[in-house]
Write an enzyme that holds these catalytic residues in place. Structure first.
Site: not given
Length: 425
Positions: A253, A255-256, A258, A301, A373
């Protein structure tokens, strides 16, 4: 109103706050506003952003004040304007006279008949400050500036740290930097920051945290791909994956981008980065191009293995899953007020689907780093407990001597959860 006036910034910030209270995403609303006003100077952009983000960080307090001062509902645009003005009054009390006058001017442009109401409410707030502040201490959502359900969950999970985490979640977020070690050392880049007058501190994972945020254009070598903006808490992922040359690695997963970029900066691996949203997929590719990195990026996905997996197992998987984002709410303060308690179970169910879909793609002896997060146990520790109960071949691996790592919001970093799982050989 002149575009460089505080009244103008009040009006624009109020429009953003109003849209969020109607259910819109704050970042999307702000980007849409900027697209309509490409001629805005940087000062106006910054002022509108600071006012809108600050108002929503403090929404629990502002809303409580208005409930006590208003005798009947006001139009949503004026209600939002008052929230913005109240935030400014509290954050800049020395500017009280200017704040009230500029808020009244903004009201006069929005709804002239209600400018007297705006003036009266703000003056009343000033006159009754001591009494109102005393009442707000007893109002949990107003005092901690978070929804009550959020406070209760955090208090139950972290009885010693919940207040500090809530306080940190109300502050402006730090600006963390990640040096691209393929294009220079951390020591050398830190010296450049000093020369540029950009004070910073270096953390244990070599993240550099600026004393004050700056525009990326002010960062030495940013356009040349020598540094990236990334929260210090997010920079543990590449280290805790235990990367080595030649490994086949999946960022499920991504994105973005980093963490994907950090993986490629850390070791010469074969990386596949997946992202569901094609727009966000392009951002990953753009980040790789700026940093001079080569990795495969695909729109997919990750739960639909048949559409992206070629059957070759991965040595390492990073599962940075969708979550409540409760650990990064100070960056996205609309989250605090748009999330609902029952959303957490929905996120947890999606996370479980992702973990179950990814596990068969991991090679025996390989490891998966689970990341959120979030600060909520249902998405974190309990999620991993349930996963291990379903998969007998999953083995918990300590991270720096601990079964898992929960980072709560802090002056140096946002909130993250990390758990490392190995597949039995």
């Amino acid at each position: 109103m002149p575009a460089d006036s505080l009244a103008f910034s009040f009006s624009c910030a109020a429009a953003l706050v109003e849209s969020v209270l109607a259910g819109a995403n704050l970042t999307d609303a702000f980007e849409g506003m900027l697209a309509q006003h490409p001629d805005w100077p940087d000062g106006t952009r910054g002022a509108v952003r600071d006012l809108a983000w600050g108002t929503l960080r403090d929404y629990g307090r502002g809303d409580a004040v208005l409930r006590r001062l208003l005798h009947k509902p006001l139009p949503e645009s004026i209600h939002a304007l008052l929230l913005v003005a109240l935030h400014r009054l509290e954050s800049r009390p020395e500017q009280a006279h200017t704040v009230v006058n500029q808020a009244v001017e903004a009201a006069a442009a929005l709804m002239p008949p209600l400018k007297g109401v705006v003036n009266g409410v703000l003056r009343n707030r000033q006159r009754n400050a001591a009494e109102l502040d005393a009442e707000l201490v007893a109002d949990q959502a107003a005092y901690y500036r978070h929804p009550s359900w959020w406070i209760e969950r955090l208090r139950a999970s972290f009885p010693d740290d919940w207040e500090a985490a809530l306080a940190a979640g109300n502050e402006r977020p730090p600006m963390g930097l990640r040096v691209n070690r393929l294009r220079g050392s951390v020591d050398a880049y830190a010296s450049e920051l000093e020369t540029a007058g950009l004070g910073h501190r270096r953390l244990a994972n070599d993240a550099l945290v600026l004393e004050r945020p700056v525009a990326v254009a002010a960062l030495p070598g940013f356009a040349a791909g020598r540094v990236s903006v990334q929260d210090a808490g997010a920079q543990w992922a590449a280290r805790w994956l235990d990367l080595a040359a030649g490994q086949r690695v999946l960022d499920a997963c991504a994105a973005p981008g980093g963490k994907s970029a950090h993986i490629l900066e850390t070791a010469p691996v074969e990386l596949l980065s997946l992202e569901l949203d094609p727009v966000r997929t392009r951002r990953i590719a753009d980040n790789f191009a700026r940093l001079g990195l080569a990795g495969e990026v695909r729109t997919a996905d990750c739960r639909e293995r048949a559409k992206w997996w070629d059957g070759r197992p991965f040595d390492r998987i990073l599962a940075d899953v969708p979550c409540s984002a409760s650990g990064v709410a100070r960056r996205h303060p609309d989250i605090k007020w748009l999330r609902r308690a029952d959303d957490i179970a929905r996120f947890a169910a999606q996370q479980a689907e992702i973990l179950d879909a990814l596990w068969p793609t991991l090679a025996p002896g390989g490891s998966l780093l689970y990341v959120t997060c979030s600060v909520f146990d249902e998405e974190n520790a309990r999620q991993i407990e349930r996963f291990c109960a379903r998969h007998a071949d999953a083995l918990r691996v300590d991270i720096d001597g601990r079964p898992a790592r929960q980072l709560l919001p802090h002056a140096d970093h946002d909130g993250f959860y990390y758990a490392l799982l190995a597949k039995r050989a």
